[in-house]
Design a protein around this motif. Structure first.
Motif, PDB file in Angstrom:
ATOM      1  N   ALA A  29       0.834  -1.206   0.000  1.00  0.00           N
ATOM      2  CA  ALA A  29       0.000   0.000   0.000  1.00  0.00           C
ATOM      3  C   ALA A  29       0.868   1.255   0.000  1.00  0.00           C
ATOM      4  O   ALA A  29       0.601   2.214  -0.738  1.00  0.00           O
ATOM      5  CB  ALA A  29      -0.932  -0.009   1.211  1.00  0.00           C
ATOM      6  N   ILE A  30       1.917   1.246   0.829  1.00  0.00           N
ATOM      7  CA  ILE A  30       2.826   2.391   0.883  1.00  0.00           C
ATOM      8  C   ILE A  30       3.523   2.590  -0.454  1.00  0.00           C
ATOM      9  O   ILE A  30       3.596   3.705  -0.991  1.00  0.00           O
ATOM     10  CB  ILE A  30       3.867   2.194   2.004  1.00  0.00           C
ATOM     11  CG1 ILE A  30       3.197   2.243   3.376  1.00  0.00           C
ATOM     12  CG2 ILE A  30       4.964   3.256   1.911  1.00  0.00           C
ATOM     13  CD1 ILE A  30       4.120   1.869   4.521  1.00  0.00           C
ATOM     14  N   ASN A  31       4.034   1.495  -1.014  1.00  0.00           N
ATOM     15  CA  ASN A  31       4.763   1.598  -2.275  1.00  0.00           C
ATOM     16  C   ASN A  31       3.859   2.029  -3.424  1.00  0.00           C
ATOM     17  O   ASN A  31       4.280   2.762  -4.321  1.00  0.00           O
ATOM     18  CB  ASN A  31       5.423   0.259  -2.608  1.00  0.00           C
ATOM     19  CG  ASN A  31       6.552  -0.078  -1.652  1.00  0.00           C
ATOM     20  OD1 ASN A  31       6.932   0.737  -0.824  1.00  0.00           O
ATOM     21  ND2 ASN A  31       7.075  -1.285  -1.760  1.00  0.00           N
ATOM     22  N   SER A  32       2.620   1.570  -3.393  1.00  0.00           N
ATOM     23  CA  SER A  32       1.668   1.969  -4.426  1.00  0.00           C
ATOM     24  C   SER A  32       1.394   3.470  -4.357  1.00  0.00           C
ATOM     25  O   SER A  32       1.373   4.163  -5.385  1.00  0.00           O
ATOM     26  CB  SER A  32       0.367   1.180  -4.260  1.00  0.00           C
ATOM     27  OG  SER A  32      -0.572   1.553  -5.241  1.00  0.00           O
ATOM     28  N   ASP A  33       1.206   3.981  -3.139  1.00  0.00           N
ATOM     29  CA  ASP A  33       0.980   5.418  -2.969  1.00  0.00           C
ATOM     30  C   ASP A  33       2.211   6.223  -3.389  1.00  0.00           C
ATOM     31  O   ASP A  33       2.096   7.277  -4.032  1.00  0.00           O
ATOM     32  CB  ASP A  33       0.630   5.731  -1.511  1.00  0.00           C
ATOM     33  CG  ASP A  33      -0.781   5.302  -1.144  1.00  0.00           C
ATOM     34  OD1 ASP A  33      -1.564   4.995  -2.066  1.00  0.00           O
ATOM     35  OD2 ASP A  33      -1.097   5.265   0.063  1.00  0.00           O
ATOM     36  N   LEU A  34       3.400   5.722  -3.019  1.00  0.00           N
ATOM     37  CA  LEU A  34       4.631   6.413  -3.398  1.00  0.00           C
ATOM     38  C   LEU A  34       4.805   6.448  -4.916  1.00  0.00           C
ATOM     39  O   LEU A  34       5.230   7.456  -5.484  1.00  0.00           O
ATOM     40  CB  LEU A  34       5.843   5.719  -2.760  1.00  0.00           C
ATOM     41  CG  LEU A  34       6.224   6.133  -1.342  1.00  0.00           C
ATOM     42  CD1 LEU A  34       7.379   5.275  -0.840  1.00  0.00           C
ATOM     43  CD2 LEU A  34       6.603   7.604  -1.283  1.00  0.00           C
ATOM     44  N   THR A  35       4.471   5.343  -5.566  1.00  0.00           N
ATOM     45  CA  THR A  35       4.599   5.283  -7.024  1.00  0.00           C
ATOM     46  C   THR A  35       3.679   6.301  -7.692  1.00  0.00           C
ATOM     47  O   THR A  35       4.080   7.005  -8.629  1.00  0.00           O
ATOM     48  CB  THR A  35       4.271   3.869  -7.530  1.00  0.00           C
ATOM     49  OG1 THR A  35       5.179   2.935  -6.932  1.00  0.00           O
ATOM     50  CG2 THR A  35       4.400   3.784  -9.042  1.00  0.00           C
ATOM     51  N   ALA A  36       2.448   6.379  -7.211  1.00  0.00           N
ATOM     52  CA  ALA A  36       1.504   7.358  -7.764  1.00  0.00           C
ATOM     53  C   ALA A  36       1.999   8.781  -7.523  1.00  0.00           C
ATOM     54  O   ALA A  36       1.902   9.649  -8.405  1.00  0.00           O
ATOM     55  CB  ALA A  36       0.126   7.156  -7.143  1.00  0.00           C
ATOM     56  N   TRP A  37       2.544   9.015  -6.332  1.00  0.00           N
ATOM     57  CA  TRP A  37       3.060  10.349  -6.001  1.00  0.00           C
ATOM     58  C   TRP A  37       4.271  10.685  -6.859  1.00  0.00           C
ATOM     59  O   TRP A  37       4.374  11.794  -7.398  1.00  0.00           O
ATOM     60  CB  TRP A  37       3.423  10.397  -4.520  1.00  0.00           C
ATOM     61  CG  TRP A  37       3.949  11.728  -4.078  1.00  0.00           C
ATOM     62  CD1 TRP A  37       3.232  12.874  -3.882  1.00  0.00           C
ATOM     63  CD2 TRP A  37       5.313  12.051  -3.786  1.00  0.00           C
ATOM     64  NE1 TRP A  37       4.064  13.894  -3.478  1.00  0.00           N
ATOM     65  CE2 TRP A  37       5.346  13.418  -3.410  1.00  0.00           C
ATOM     66  CE3 TRP A  37       6.496  11.322  -3.794  1.00  0.00           C
ATOM     67  CZ2 TRP A  37       6.522  14.059  -3.056  1.00  0.00           C
ATOM     68  CZ3 TRP A  37       7.671  11.962  -3.442  1.00  0.00           C
ATOM     69  CH2 TRP A  37       7.676  13.316  -3.080  1.00  0.00           C
ATOM     70  N   HIS A  38       5.205   9.723  -7.008  1.00  0.00           N
ATOM     71  CA  HIS A  38       6.376   9.946  -7.863  1.00  0.00           C
ATOM     72  C   HIS A  38       5.955  10.282  -9.288  1.00  0.00           C
ATOM     73  O   HIS A  38       6.519  11.178  -9.924  1.00  0.00           O
ATOM     74  CB  HIS A  38       7.262   8.689  -7.883  1.00  0.00           C
ATOM     75  CG  HIS A  38       8.043   8.489  -6.629  1.00  0.00           C
ATOM     76  ND1 HIS A  38       8.410   7.248  -6.169  1.00  0.00           N
ATOM     77  CD2 HIS A  38       8.530   9.372  -5.728  1.00  0.00           C
ATOM     78  CE1 HIS A  38       9.092   7.376  -5.045  1.00  0.00           C
ATOM     79  NE2 HIS A  38       9.171   8.647  -4.758  1.00  0.00           N
ATOM     80  N   THR A  39       4.972   9.556  -9.780  1.00  0.00           N
ATOM     81  CA  THR A  39       4.505   9.785 -11.154  1.00  0.00           C
ATOM     82  C   THR A  39       3.960  11.196 -11.319  1.00  0.00           C
ATOM     83  O   THR A  39       4.263  11.888 -12.303  1.00  0.00           O
ATOM     84  CB  THR A  39       3.427   8.753 -11.525  1.00  0.00           C
ATOM     85  OG1 THR A  39       3.980   7.428 -11.409  1.00  0.00           O
ATOM     86  CG2 THR A  39       2.943   8.965 -12.947  1.00  0.00           C
ATOM     87  N   ARG A  40       3.154  11.645 -10.353  1.00  0.00           N
ATOM     88  CA  ARG A  40       2.601  13.001 -10.429  1.00  0.00           C
ATOM     89  C   ARG A  40       3.704  14.054 -10.374  1.00  0.00           C
ATOM     90  O   ARG A  40       3.685  15.032 -11.135  1.00  0.00           O
ATOM     91  CB  ARG A  40       1.605  13.232  -9.288  1.00  0.00           C
ATOM     92  CG  ARG A  40       0.305  12.458  -9.419  1.00  0.00           C
ATOM     93  CD  ARG A  40      -0.771  13.033  -8.511  1.00  0.00           C
ATOM     94  NE  ARG A  40      -0.367  13.019  -7.106  1.00  0.00           N
ATOM     95  CZ  ARG A  40      -0.574  11.999  -6.281  1.00  0.00           C
ATOM     96  NH1 ARG A  40      -1.167  10.897  -6.730  1.00  0.00           N
ATOM     97  NH2 ARG A  40      -0.203  12.069  -5.019  1.00  0.00           N
ATOM     98  N   ILE A  41       4.673  13.853  -9.486  1.00  0.00           N
ATOM     99  CA  ILE A  41       5.764  14.816  -9.352  1.00  0.00           C
ATOM    100  C   ILE A  41       6.581  14.883 -10.639  1.00  0.00           C
ATOM    101  O   ILE A  41       6.945  15.967 -11.120  1.00  0.00           O
ATOM    102  CB  ILE A  41       6.670  14.444  -8.163  1.00  0.00           C
ATOM    103  CG1 ILE A  41       5.919  14.618  -6.841  1.00  0.00           C
ATOM    104  CG2 ILE A  41       7.942  15.282  -8.172  1.00  0.00           C
ATOM    105  CD1 ILE A  41       5.475  16.042  -6.562  1.00  0.00           C
ATOM    106  N   ILE A  42       6.886  13.716 -11.211  1.00  0.00           N
ATOM    107  CA  ILE A  42       7.676  13.673 -12.448  1.00  0.00           C
ATOM    108  C   ILE A  42       6.943  14.389 -13.577  1.00  0.00           C
ATOM    109  O   ILE A  42       7.541  15.163 -14.339  1.00  0.00           O
ATOM    110  CB  ILE A  42       7.985  12.208 -12.829  1.00  0.00           C
ATOM    111  CG1 ILE A  42       8.981  11.610 -11.828  1.00  0.00           C
ATOM    112  CG2 ILE A  42       8.536  12.112 -14.252  1.00  0.00           C
ATOM    113  CD1 ILE A  42       9.143  10.112 -11.949  1.00  0.00           C
ATOM    114  N   GLU A  43       5.653  14.144 -13.697  1.00  0.00           N
ATOM    115  CA  GLU A  43       4.875  14.805 -14.750  1.00  0.00           C
ATOM    116  C   GLU A  43       4.843  16.316 -14.541  1.00  0.00           C
ATOM    117  O   GLU A  43       4.897  17.091 -15.509  1.00  0.00           O
ATOM    118  CB  GLU A  43       3.467  14.220 -14.786  1.00  0.00           C
ATOM    119  CG  GLU A  43       3.437  12.778 -15.303  1.00  0.00           C
ATOM    120  CD  GLU A  43       2.067  12.140 -15.194  1.00  0.00           C
ATOM    121  OE1 GLU A  43       1.222  12.697 -14.445  1.00  0.00           O
ATOM    122  OE2 GLU A  43       1.845  11.096 -15.833  1.00  0.00           O
TER     123      GLU A  43
END
Length: 206
Positions: A29-43
């Motif tokens: 769950a933590i890693n999934s949230d981090l991945t979504a957050w990383h994706t938004r930041i990168i975009e």
């Protein structure tokens, strides 16, 4: 992605490790949230500029090797690199992982996840300086193409002796000079080749 400083805000190192087996659902769950957050930041970053490189903080090793097995790496780390790394590579961003201490074993794991470079290399973790120097010599052609960065991590620790820092600068300048000579030699060869091609074209036209 899975064991960086973010987790250390909430758990001690031992507890971070046991979460893999004691609470795998929470880790996912933590890693999934981090991945979504990383994706938004990168975009968001891409909407402003395209960085030359990006570094993932993944302090998952100590002096004797990684703190988890390959199977856990694939499930809890590689799985979450999968959507992020291609997003970076599509824009030509070079991907690096910062993982302290002994990283010889997980190097291949990160390569399989699409990561293109690793830092740092720690002497106190058993890194062979003589072998490292031979490796730098081998990598000089890569550095001449812009594929190798030589630097300190964060900053030079205050306990580093001035003499040792001078030695670092001396080696840095030595390698920089050798790389510069390589680039000049390649440019000269390229220029001669282009000039020869121009002569050939002129002869054909005549």
């Amino acid at each position: 992605m899975a064991s960086s400083g973010f987790h250390e805000l909430f758990w001690a190192s031992k507890d971070i490790c046991t979460l893999f087996t004691d609470q795998p659902e929470l880790r996912h769950a933590i890693n999934s949230d981090l991945t979504a957050w990383h994706t938004r930041i990168i975009e968001n970053i891409f909407s402003i500029c395209t960085p030359d490189f990006m570094t993932f903080a993944e302090d998952m090793s100590y002096n004797h090797g990684p703190m988890l097995a390959r199977e856990l790496f694939d499930e809890f780390l590689r799985f979450y690199y999968a959507p992020v790394v291609p997003l970076l590579k599509e824009r030509g961003v070079f991907t690096l992982v910062d993982s302290d201490c002994e990283i010889a074993i997980p190097t291949a794991w990160f390569a399989d996840a699409g990561i293109e470079g690793l830092l740092l290399l720690e002497r106190q973790a058993g890194v062979d300086i003589a072998a490292l120097r031979r490796e730098f010599q081998r990598l000089l052609p890569t550095a001449a193409k812009g594929g190798l960065l030589i630097s300190c991590e964060h900053q030079t620790p205050p306990e580093v002796a001035y003499h040792d820092y001078q030695l670092y600068l001396s080696l840095f300048r030595q390698y920089a000079a050798e790389i510069g000579q390589m680039k000049k030699a390649k440019a000269a060869v390229r220029g001669a080749r282009d000039a020869q091609s121009g002569i050939a074209v002129a002869d054909d036209a005549a």
